[in-house]
Motif scaffolding. Structure first.
Motif, PDB file in Angstrom:
ATOM      1  N   TYR A 110       0.801  -1.302   0.067  1.00 34.82           N
ATOM      2  CA  TYR A 110      -0.192   0.100   0.076  1.00 34.82           C
ATOM      3  C   TYR A 110       0.936   1.261  -0.125  1.00 34.82           C
ATOM      4  O   TYR A 110       0.620   2.201  -0.873  1.00 34.82           O
ATOM      5  N   ASN A 156       0.621   4.415  13.821  1.00 36.06           N
ATOM      6  CA  ASN A 156      -0.275   3.097  13.383  1.00 36.06           C
ATOM      7  C   ASN A 156       0.190   2.620  11.988  1.00 36.06           C
ATOM      8  O   ASN A 156      -0.247   1.484  11.655  1.00 36.06           O
ATOM      9  N   PHE A 157       0.538   3.378  10.986  1.00 36.80           N
ATOM     10  CA  PHE A 157       0.779   2.869   9.726  1.00 36.80           C
ATOM     11  C   PHE A 157       2.452   3.537   9.346  1.00 36.80           C
ATOM     12  O   PHE A 157       2.412   4.432   8.889  1.00 36.80           O
ATOM     13  N   MET A 161       2.267   6.085   6.002  1.00 27.15           N
ATOM     14  CA  MET A 161       1.906   7.420   6.106  1.00 27.15           C
ATOM     15  C   MET A 161       2.941   8.335   5.689  1.00 27.15           C
ATOM     16  O   MET A 161       3.032   9.487   5.673  1.00 27.15           O
ATOM     17  N   ARG A 164       2.802   8.346   1.856  1.00 28.60           N
ATOM     18  CA  ARG A 164       1.776   9.095   1.090  1.00 28.60           C
ATOM     19  C   ARG A 164       2.056  10.658   1.232  1.00 28.60           C
ATOM     20  O   ARG A 164       1.509  11.479   0.567  1.00 28.60           O
ATOM     21  N   THR A 232      -0.119  13.647  10.207  1.00 27.87           N
ATOM     22  CA  THR A 232      -1.103  12.754  10.539  1.00 27.87           C
ATOM     23  C   THR A 232      -1.119  12.168  12.004  1.00 27.87           C
ATOM     24  O   THR A 232       0.073  11.922  12.414  1.00 27.87           O
ATOM     25  N   GLU A 255      -4.263  15.303   8.564  1.00 26.17           N
ATOM     26  CA  GLU A 255      -4.977  14.141   8.451  1.00 26.17           C
ATOM     27  C   GLU A 255      -5.357  13.731  10.103  1.00 26.17           C
ATOM     28  O   GLU A 255      -4.486  13.184  10.779  1.00 26.17           O
ATOM     29  N   ARG A 283      -8.836  -4.310  11.127  1.00 25.18           N
ATOM     30  CA  ARG A 283      -7.496  -3.814  10.684  1.00 25.18           C
ATOM     31  C   ARG A 283      -6.604  -2.922  11.481  1.00 25.18           C
ATOM     32  O   ARG A 283      -7.205  -2.135  12.143  1.00 25.18           O
ATOM     33  N   THR A 288      -6.726   2.387  13.447  1.00 29.27           N
ATOM     34  CA  THR A 288      -6.892   3.454  12.430  1.00 29.27           C
ATOM     35  C   THR A 288      -7.745   4.372  12.578  1.00 29.27           C
ATOM     36  O   THR A 288      -8.854   4.300  13.184  1.00 29.27           O
ATOM     37  N   CYS A 289      -7.385   5.537  12.131  1.00 27.54           N
ATOM     38  CA  CYS A 289      -8.300   6.755  11.780  1.00 27.54           C
ATOM     39  C   CYS A 289      -9.554   6.569  11.453  1.00 27.54           C
ATOM     40  O   CYS A 289     -10.600   7.292  11.486  1.00 27.54           O
ATOM     41  N   ILE A 290      -9.695   5.692  10.315  1.00 27.93           N
ATOM     42  CA  ILE A 290     -10.932   5.433   9.737  1.00 27.93           C
ATOM     43  C   ILE A 290     -11.786   4.154  10.086  1.00 27.93           C
ATOM     44  O   ILE A 290     -12.513   3.815   9.432  1.00 27.93           O
ATOM     45  N   SER A 447      -9.075   2.393   1.413  1.00 31.43           N
ATOM     46  CA  SER A 447      -7.593   3.182   1.368  1.00 31.43           C
ATOM     47  C   SER A 447      -6.942   2.577  -0.002  1.00 31.43           C
ATOM     48  O   SER A 447      -6.693   1.488  -0.146  1.00 31.43           O
ATOM     49  N   PHE A 453      -7.641  10.776   0.078  1.00 30.17           N
ATOM     50  CA  PHE A 453      -7.829  10.345   1.435  1.00 30.17           C
ATOM     51  C   PHE A 453      -7.815  11.762   2.313  1.00 30.17           C
ATOM     52  O   PHE A 453      -6.812  12.687   2.193  1.00 30.17           O
TER      53      PHE A 453
HETATM   54  C1  SIN Z   1      -4.916   6.172   9.021  1.00 24.74           C
HETATM   55  O1  SIN Z   1      -5.330   5.502  10.077  1.00 24.74           O
HETATM   56  O2  SIN Z   1      -4.512   7.486   9.363  1.00 24.74           O
HETATM   57  C2  SIN Z   1      -4.639   5.715   7.869  1.00 24.74           C
HETATM   58  C3  SIN Z   1      -5.373   4.529   7.360  1.00 24.74           C
HETATM   59  C4  SIN Z   1      -5.294   4.222   5.990  1.00 24.74           C
HETATM   60  O3  SIN Z   1      -4.382   5.147   5.220  1.00 24.74           O
HETATM   61  O4  SIN Z   1      -5.887   3.430   5.562  1.00 24.74           O
END
Ligand code: SIN
Length: 485
Positions: A110, A156-157, A161, A164, A232, A255, A283, A288-290, A447, A453
């Motif tokens: 990803y 978390n990523f 992150m 991106r 983020t 973000e 996940r 995760t933020c989402i 994602s 995003f």
């Molecule tokens: C996030 O939790 O900030 C990112 C999650 C994602 O890119 O899917």
């Protein structure tokens, strides 16, 4: 470090101006699955931060003068090296972050997809010719690299992150200083090594691991040479960083936190809705933020949906990310455990019913939390107002579509939202009315590098990925041409 391939990419110093830079102090990076110290990493200080900004400023003129095609070629080489080293990068990530190895490999793919995507966008950054004004003069605008950028990225990523943010910045012709999260600097440093190996010039990427996030963050958000700041993380920290950026009027993209509603209407395919909710929720152990935070289920299908969820939760496997077929691993630290346990305790104290989980799994280690299903949530409870960031499905019931939309929109944030229905007219109505930057309809997976995003309301500013992501690292210059003699 027992694994040979992971060791090949283990770096513990800061990366400044194309070189590894030691610091006078180090900090411990620990494995959340075992608590063991993985590495002692350079605790970058303010002098190192200034050196990194200077390096990025010196590298800028040559980097932005390259043809977009030349920058794209270097990005593609970096992309290939990331894929070639997928296993080593994933092992590092699982060791420092805790997510299952298979999920870490998916994150590496990803993250790499952003490098590939923006290599393409580097060559597709067009200006626009404007219609002639009353004077007959010609006008057009062009897009130019904004300059030196700074990024603060989350744990978390730890890989995606960073790519991106770095990939669009580099594609646009910018240079960057990155401060990765103190829990997970190793993935960031490994990415820097691979970028260097790909031939990305010294100073274009600089990475500052540190255990002094506030002090280093203050420099990155106030230094006059930094023209763009991207972050983020939580809404609370984002607000503070944004305020700091005001002193030099930096362009910002943020973000921030979410509180995603996941609405299950009575006309949904319930089996699909349950499977997508589990996929979205578990996940990264819910970190995760989402992640689906408020699960809203229509009364008429509530008991059927709860039964489906219960049986799916029983099938989840929890354990060290290095064990095969694990669905999720430990949470990142004790504070994360305390937060989740506190939200559950508050909900139960206010009348919610715990159906499954709601406890630690000490036989696995101190940071493992059981998959949890809790019902009878009301909007006033903390669990409905805060990001859970853990493996908890918290269910509220609703009676009709209007109430579901009211409940979903009753949050100051608006990052992701989800709903499940088989009715196309409902899809049109609800997708227009929900207040969020990203929507998943009959899917919990939203994602992708090609998607835009980002959030609305207090979930942030700007978009990452997609054709618009590169614009965050550019500024527009308008040109008006008068008569030539
Ligand atoms: C996030 O939790 O900030 C990112 C999650 C994602 O890119 O899917």
């Amino acid at each position: 470090m027992s694994n040979q391939s992971m060791t090949s990419l283990l770096r513990t110093e800061a990366f400044i101006n194309g070189r590894w830079a030691s610091a006078s102090h180090q900090f411990d990076v620990c494995n959340p699955a075992t608590g063991a110290v993985i590495a002692k990493v350079a605790n970058s200080d303010s002098a190192m931060t200034h050196a990194a900004i200077d390096a990025a400023a010196q590298a800028l003129p040559q980097w932005r003068a390259l043809l977009p095609k030349q920058r794209a070629q270097l990005l593609r080489r970096w992309h290939q090296l990331v894929l070639d080293n997928k296993r080593a990068l994933a092992e590092l990530m699982t060791t420092e972050q805790g997510k299952p190895l298979a999920e870490a490999m998916t994150e590496v793919e990803y993250g790499a997809s952003y490098i590939d995507w923006f290599a393409g966008e580097a060559e597709r950054s067009y200006g626009t010719i404007l219609s002639q004004g009353a004077t007959g003069h010609k006008s057009w605008y062009i897009r130019q690299a904004i300059g030196v950028c700074a990024a603060i990225t989350p744990w978390n990523f730890p890989h995606a992150m960073i790519t991106r943010k770095l990939a669009p910045a580099l594609a646009a012709g910018c240079t960057m200083v990155v401060k990765p999260a103190e829990a997970t600097p190793l993935s960031a440093l490994a990415l820097a090594q691979l970028a260097h190996d790909a031939g990305i010039p010294a100073g274009v990427i600089n990475i500052l691991p540190t255990q002094q996030p506030a002090a280093i963050g203050e420099i990155l958000t106030t230094h006059p040479d930094i023209k763009k700041f991207t972050f983020t993380g939580s809404t609370a920290v984002g607000k503070q960083l944004m305020a700091q950026c005001a002193s030099t009027v930096k362009k910002v993209s943020l973000e921030l936190g979410g509180n995603a509603p996941f609405i299950v209407f009575e006309d949904a395919n319930l089996e699909l809705a349950a499977a997508e909710l589990i996929r979205c929720k578990f996940r990264n152990a819910g970190q995760t933020c989402i992640s689906a935070n408020r699960v809203l289920v229509q009364h008429s299908v509530l008991s059927q949906f709860l039964e489906l969820l219960q049986s799916k939760l029983q099938q989840l496997t929890i354990g060290s990310g290095f064990e095969p077929a694990v669905d999720y691993g430990p949470l990142i630290n004790q504070a994360a455990i305390d937060k989740v346990a506190g939200l559950i305790a508050d909900a139960v104290a206010h009348g919610a019913e715990l159906i499954a989980g709601g406890k630690l799994l000490p036989e696995l280690g101190p940071l493992y939390y059981a998959p949890t299903l809790i019902f009878g949530i009301t909007p006033a409870m903390r669990i409905a107002q805060e990001e859970i960031f853990g493996p908890v499905i918290a269910i509220q019931a609703f009676t009709d579509e209007a109430q579901a939309i009211r409940l979903a929109n009753a949050a100051p944030v608006g990052l992701a939202g989800y709903f499940c229905t088989e009715d196309y007219r409902r899809i049109e109505r609800v997708s227009t009315l929900l207040e969020c930057g990203m929507l998943g309809i009959n899917t919990g997976a939203i994602s992708h590098a090609y998607n835009a995003f980002g959030g609305i309301k207090e979930s942030g500013i700007g978009r990452e990925g997609s054709p618009v992501g590169i614009a965050e690292y550019q500024e527009i210059k308008n040109i008006t041409l008068g008569d030539l003699a």
